[in-house]
Scaffold this active site. Structure first.
Site, PDB file in Angstrom:
ATOM      1  CG  ASP A  12      -5.935  -9.505  -4.042  1.00 36.01           C
ATOM      2  OD1 ASP A  12      -5.022  -9.957  -3.330  1.00 36.01           O
ATOM      3  OD2 ASP A  12      -6.687  -8.589  -3.664  1.00 36.01           O
TER       4      ASP A  12
ATOM      5  CG  HIS B  64      -2.051  -1.114   0.802  1.00 40.03           C
ATOM      6  ND1 HIS B  64      -3.167  -0.853   0.068  1.00 40.03           N
ATOM      7  CD2 HIS B  64      -2.026  -2.453   0.989  1.00 40.03           C
ATOM      8  CE1 HIS B  64      -3.823  -1.971  -0.161  1.00 40.03           C
ATOM      9  NE2 HIS B  64      -3.138  -2.955   0.408  1.00 40.03           N
TER      10      HIS B  64
ATOM     11  CD  GLU C 266     -10.036  -8.651  -5.802  1.00 39.70           C
ATOM     12  OE1 GLU C 266      -8.967  -8.022  -5.840  1.00 39.70           O
ATOM     13  OE2 GLU C 266     -10.963  -8.329  -5.049  1.00 39.70           O
TER      14      GLU C 266
ATOM     15  CB  CYS D 157      -9.259  -1.410 -10.838  1.00 36.45           C
ATOM     16  SG  CYS D 157      -9.774  -2.831  -9.891  1.00 36.45           S
TER      17      CYS D 157
HETATM   18  C1  PEP Z   1      -6.272  -5.810  -6.811  1.00 39.17           C
HETATM   19  O1  PEP Z   1      -6.263  -6.815  -6.083  1.00 39.17           O
HETATM   20  O2  PEP Z   1      -5.707  -5.762  -7.918  1.00 39.17           O
HETATM   21  C2  PEP Z   1      -6.976  -4.592  -6.378  1.00 39.17           C
HETATM   22  C3  PEP Z   1      -7.161  -3.586  -7.193  1.00 39.17           C
HETATM   23  O3  PEP Z   1      -7.406  -4.534  -5.081  1.00 39.17           O
HETATM   24  P1  PEP Z   1      -6.444  -4.276  -3.802  1.00 39.17           P
HETATM   25  O4  PEP Z   1      -5.079  -3.935  -4.332  1.00 39.17           O
HETATM   26  O5  PEP Z   1      -7.065  -3.179  -3.025  1.00 39.17           O
HETATM   27  O6  PEP Z   1      -6.510  -5.592  -3.126  1.00 39.17           O
HETATM   28 MG    MG Z   2      -7.650  -6.912  -4.435  1.00 35.15          MG
END
Ligand code: PEP
Ligand code: MG
Length: 551
Positions: A454, A188, A430, A501
């Site tokens: 993911d 993150h 995902e 995304c």
């Molecule tokens: C992903 O898993 O690609 C996603 C966009 O969600 P996060 O990174 O918040 O798990």
């Molecule tokens: Mg995710």
């Protein structure tokens, strides 16, 4: 010259003083007070500072998210001055002739235990508030800076790694770049850095020493290098790169207002990922055409108790209204795995990434889900809101989500509260399972959005947080790209749109593959919009091939 090599996870060159993130010390020992009056004075200062901080926070919340979200900080301010709480601290100081830290900690524990033992669930939840207030006073006593950064000038923030809740509380105006010992490109901190458009390096390891605190450092988020005391040649190269970066930025400015279309007329929707309402400014500045992923968990991670419906509504409404009719895809709560929230009181799991997370929590806790859905539907009256469910593996989950939506819409209808009954519903692709049953899932929803972070983790059985998997963690793996193609074919067969995304969406080297696969939307960090637009406008979709899907 000292060179520290990590992994570049957010591009850019910058220089600034190195500053190590301060984490509150939780090991407070009892010491005999040398001067009791001095301890009392320190305590009074820390309490006064806490009052100033809480008043400022309440004002900021009121301006950004309305009255209700300010109530939390006002309640905290009341605790700081509460007669019983203050008296308990003073009694301990007098009786034990000890340091202020110990007296505050002891009173905090006593009050938290008292609240936790009450029968009423509301009063029990106040234990977390008293814990927060106590920690705030302790931080002030120990000189731990709010927002983790005690510096007048912006810095390069160094840390072992940062938890999602820690990144949320950072004072962003004070950060020029990041360097962490651990972490990965999908962590993150890296995602935050890309949203902010500042350089970041992860996986620097033990070479990043706290003794470098305060030294002038240069970081290059592309090559993953941090340099202290550069020699003349290195300094000249860094300056040159910085100039080129500025020139590139100026060139990208010309992309603003241009259409996201290839030379042969294929349109691509270029949307943005955001983590909080504050990020909308970056979306607008970078000319994002919508929001393809609003990670709603910021509301839960930043709080010490479940955010209320009104509080959530304000945050969603604000983003929907600011985007002025452009699509805003808001993802429902996605906590669990690396995003832990204490007040959810989740059981400890051996494998949290595969445990009760995201939609599983919502389906297990209908009241938490209902509150969020009500806030989302209420916000749908103020812009083009779309709702997206994370971590879907089965058709029954989607049907259950849709039933929850129907119920909420019926409630709002009965209460005469405005909402958009045509609010789009989508799911994240995902998990491998969602790819395999994508044909059936596509019949249930209005859109798919692929979470490649993911999807890569689960497809390749590689932990997205680990930074030592090296070549085994390969988001370009044909299995991941084939999964994208399978989901896209299923989406198009059912007549719905599909986007990406996850972080892979911003990978320019894969743009021809995405065009060949037929992806309709890319949702990326705001600073990736203009570089992608420049590339899309140079591309010819019909000449793009699927060669990267070959093994
Ligand atoms: C992903 O898993 O690609 C996603 C966009 O969600 P996060 O990174 O918040 O798990
Ligand atoms: Mg995710």
């Amino acid at each position: 010259m000292i060179l520290i090599q990590g992994k570049g996870v957010s591009k850019g060159v910058t220089k600034g003083k190195l500053y190590f993130f301060q984490r509150p010390d939780t090991t407070i020992e009892k010491k005999a007070a040398a001067d009791l009056e001095a301890e009392k004075a320190r305590l009074a200062d820390a309490q006064a500072k806490a009052m100033d901080q809480l008043t400022a926070l309440a004002e900021k919340c009121r301006a950004e998210a309305g009255d209700e979200s300010a109530v939390l900080f006002e309640t905290h301010a009341m605790f700081v001055e509460d007669d019983d709480y203050v008296e308990t601290i003073m009694d301990t100081l007098e009786e034990e002739q000890c340091n202020a830290e110990y007296a505050v900690k002891a009173a905090g524990e006593q009050f938290a235990a008292m609240f936790a033992a009450m029968d009423d669930a509301y009063m029990q939840a106040r234990a977390a508030d008293i814990g927060d207030v106590t920690q705030r006073i302790l931080n002030n006593l120990m000189g731990v800076a709010e927002g983790g950064i005690d510096s007048d000038e912006p810095v390069i923030l160094a840390a072992d790694d940062l938890a999602p809740s820690e990144t949320l509380q950072l004072d962003k105006s004070k950060i020029l770049g990041f360097i962490t010992m651990g972490g990965s490109g999908n962590s993150h901190t890296a995602i935050l850095a890309r949203t902010m458009g500042i350089p970041a390096i992860c996986g620097a390891g033990e070479a990043l020493k706290e003794s470098y605190q305060g030294r002038l450092a240069y970081i290059d988020g592309e090559t993953g290098k941090l340099i202290l005391d550069p020699d003349e040649l290195t300094l000249a190269a860094l300056k040159d790169k910085y100039e080129k970066q500025m020139e590139h930025k100026r060139l990208l400015e010309t992309m603003k207002g241009q259409e996201d279309v290839t030379l042969d007329g294929r349109k691509m929707m270029l949307y943005c990922n955001i983590g909080s309402p504050e990020d909308v400014d970056a979306v607008i500045t970078n000319d994002g055409q919508g929001i393809g992923l609003f990670r709603s968990e910021f509301l839960y991670l930043a709080a010490s108790d479940y955010p209320s419906e009104d509080e959530q509504f304000e945050a969603y409404r604000k983003v929907a209204a600011a985007m002025n009719g452009k699509r805003v895809v808001i993802r429902t709560l996605d906590i669990g795995a690396d995003k832990q929230v204490d007040y959810f009181e989740m059981k400890k799991e051996e494998n949290p990434a595969m445990g009760v997370r995201a939609i599983r929590i919502c389906l297990n806790r209908p009241e938490v889900f209902r509150t969020q859905l009500r806030a989302l539907y209420r916000a749908s009256a103020y812009g083009k809101v779309a709702i997206m469910f994370p971590m879907i593996t089965s058709v029954w989950e989607v049907r259950e989500c849709k039933r929850a939506c129907q119920k909420v819409m019926a409630e709002l209808e009965a209460e005469g509260i405005p909402y958009n009954k045509d609010t789009e519903i989508g799911i994240m692709i995902e998990t491998p399972s969602s790819v395999f049953v994508a044909d059936a899932l596509a019949k249930e929803v209005d859109f798919f959005s692929v979470g490649t972070n993911d999807l890569t983790q689960y497809t390749l059985a590689c932990d997205r947080q680990a930074n030592d998997l090296g070549k085994f963690f390969d988001p370009h793996h044909p299995a991941v790209l084939r999964a994208l193609k399978m989901a896209t074919d299923a989406a198009h067969a059912a007549g719905i749109w599909i986007g990406i995304c996850g972080e892979l969406g911003a990978d320019i080297s894969l743009l021809p593959t995405f065009l060949a696969i037929g992806i309709d939307e890319l949702s990326v960090s705001p600073t990736s919009v203009l570089p992608l637009r420049a590339e899309i406008r140079k591309s010819i979709a019909k000449t793009c091939t699927l060669e990267k899907l070959e093994c």
